[in-house]
Design a protein around this motif. Structure first.
Motif, PDB file in Angstrom:
ATOM      1  N   GLY A  63       0.819  -1.209   0.000  1.00 58.14           N
ATOM      2  CA  GLY A  63       0.000   0.000   0.000  1.00 58.14           C
ATOM      3  C   GLY A  63       0.852   1.259   0.000  1.00 58.14           C
ATOM      4  O   GLY A  63       0.559   2.219  -0.716  1.00 58.14           O
ATOM      5  N   PHE A  66       2.392   1.682  -3.410  1.00 55.75           N
ATOM      6  CA  PHE A  66       1.398   2.167  -4.367  1.00 55.75           C
ATOM      7  C   PHE A  66       1.113   3.660  -4.156  1.00 55.75           C
ATOM      8  O   PHE A  66       1.083   4.435  -5.111  1.00 55.75           O
ATOM      9  CB  PHE A  66       0.100   1.367  -4.255  1.00 55.75           C
ATOM     10  N   LEU A  67       0.878   4.052  -2.879  1.00 55.16           N
ATOM     11  CA  LEU A  67       0.545   5.447  -2.602  1.00 55.16           C
ATOM     12  C   LEU A  67       1.639   6.392  -3.069  1.00 55.16           C
ATOM     13  O   LEU A  67       1.364   7.381  -3.755  1.00 55.16           O
ATOM     14  CB  LEU A  67       0.295   5.641  -1.103  1.00 55.16           C
ATOM     15  N   GLN A  70       2.047   5.915  -7.131  1.00 53.15           N
ATOM     16  CA  GLN A  70       0.939   6.178  -8.045  1.00 53.15           C
ATOM     17  C   GLN A  70      -0.027   7.262  -7.575  1.00 53.15           C
ATOM     18  O   GLN A  70      -0.480   8.073  -8.374  1.00 53.15           O
ATOM     19  CB  GLN A  70       0.130   4.884  -8.266  1.00 53.15           C
ATOM     20  N   GLU A  71      -0.356   7.243  -6.313  1.00 56.11           N
ATOM     21  CA  GLU A  71      -1.451   8.074  -5.810  1.00 56.11           C
ATOM     22  C   GLU A  71      -0.992   9.466  -5.368  1.00 56.11           C
ATOM     23  O   GLU A  71      -1.604  10.463  -5.745  1.00 56.11           O
ATOM     24  CB  GLU A  71      -2.117   7.343  -4.639  1.00 56.11           C
ATOM     25  N   PHE A  72       0.037   9.526  -4.546  1.00 55.60           N
ATOM     26  CA  PHE A  72       0.478  10.812  -4.003  1.00 55.60           C
ATOM     27  C   PHE A  72       1.110  11.679  -5.080  1.00 55.60           C
ATOM     28  O   PHE A  72       1.925  11.221  -5.868  1.00 55.60           O
ATOM     29  CB  PHE A  72       1.501  10.604  -2.883  1.00 55.60           C
ATOM     30  N   LYS A  73       0.725  12.943  -5.072  1.00 56.65           N
ATOM     31  CA  LYS A  73       1.291  13.942  -5.972  1.00 56.65           C
ATOM     32  C   LYS A  73       1.634  15.178  -5.146  1.00 56.65           C
ATOM     33  O   LYS A  73       0.963  15.495  -4.168  1.00 56.65           O
ATOM     34  CB  LYS A  73       0.288  14.347  -7.069  1.00 56.65           C
ATOM     35  N   GLN A  80       0.398  19.431 -10.417  1.00 52.63           N
ATOM     36  CA  GLN A  80       0.676  18.214  -9.659  1.00 52.63           C
ATOM     37  C   GLN A  80       1.888  17.512 -10.259  1.00 52.63           C
ATOM     38  O   GLN A  80       1.975  17.348 -11.467  1.00 52.63           O
ATOM     39  CB  GLN A  80      -0.529  17.278  -9.701  1.00 52.63           C
ATOM     40  N   PRO A  82       4.586  14.042  -9.692  1.00 50.75           N
ATOM     41  CA  PRO A  82       4.793  12.787  -8.968  1.00 50.75           C
ATOM     42  C   PRO A  82       5.952  12.926  -7.977  1.00 50.75           C
ATOM     43  O   PRO A  82       6.834  13.775  -8.145  1.00 50.75           O
ATOM     44  CB  PRO A  82       5.136  11.790 -10.076  1.00 50.75           C
ATOM     45  N   THR A 127       1.070  17.540  -0.379  1.00 54.39           N
ATOM     46  CA  THR A 127       0.603  16.282  -0.959  1.00 54.39           C
ATOM     47  C   THR A 127      -0.914  16.167  -0.841  1.00 54.39           C
ATOM     48  O   THR A 127      -1.581  15.718  -1.768  1.00 54.39           O
ATOM     49  CB  THR A 127       1.274  15.079  -0.263  1.00 54.39           C
ATOM     50  N   VAL A 128      -1.452  16.559   0.305  1.00 52.89           N
ATOM     51  CA  VAL A 128      -2.897  16.481   0.570  1.00 52.89           C
ATOM     52  C   VAL A 128      -3.365  17.861   1.032  1.00 52.89           C
ATOM     53  O   VAL A 128      -3.583  18.091   2.219  1.00 52.89           O
ATOM     54  CB  VAL A 128      -3.206  15.407   1.647  1.00 52.89           C
TER      55      VAL A 128
END
Length: 167
Positions: A63, A66-67, A70-73, A80, A82, A127-128
């Protein structure tokens, strides 16, 4: 507790007496207690997050890979991007989220651990970005307070002579 200026007599001022007593009681709480509470409050969410990044000793979870891959930018200047070196970033974040909270709880290297978590909070913010009001702002405030004031009298820093307190 006495004031330098005598309060005027009257029922309005008498109503303030309980407030003044409560204020005096709160002011008498040793700074070490709220600093300990801040250390624990800041350590818990980071430590819990760190636990989710591992499937065993130095075994990064799928996980987390993956985060970060792929997910976190990174949200910078309206665009955005990578994460650079996502696996290294995941390892670094996972390690920091375990080690730094432990240091905070022990009160060892408190100022440096808090400063590192403040920097991590800034990275998490970009990031968030939508987490600012509910999470990042309180974390940043706690980390900044600990970086400035240290771990307090109830810390290993104080025991080994590192804890020069400002309060």
């Amino acid at each position: 507790m006495t004031d330098m200026v005598e309060a005027p007599s009257g029922s309005g001022w008498k109503l303030l007496a309980p407030v003044r007593r409560a204020e005096g009681w709160l002011a008498s709480v040793p700074a070490a207690l709220p600093l300990l509470a801040l250390r624990l409050a800041l350590a818990v969410p980071f430590y819990k997050s760190g636990l989710t990044k591992w499937d065993g000793f130095l075994q990064l979870s799928g996980g987390a890979q993956f985060l970060f891959g792929q997910e976190f930018k990174l949200h910078v200047f309206g665009a955005q991007y990578p994460y650079p070196f996502p696996t290294a970033a995941a390892y670094g974040a996972g390690t920091a989220e375990i080690v730094l909270p432990v240091l905070l709880v022990l009160g060892l290297g408190t100022r440096f651990a808090a400063l590192a978590l403040l920097i991590m909070t800034a990275v998490i913010q970009i990031t968030v970005p939508e987490g600012w009001a509910n999470f990042h702002l309180p974390w940043a405030a706690m980390a900044l307070t600990l970086a400035v004031y240290g771990g307090g009298a109830l810390s290993l820093d104080r025991l080994i002579g590192l804890g020069r307190e400002k309060m």
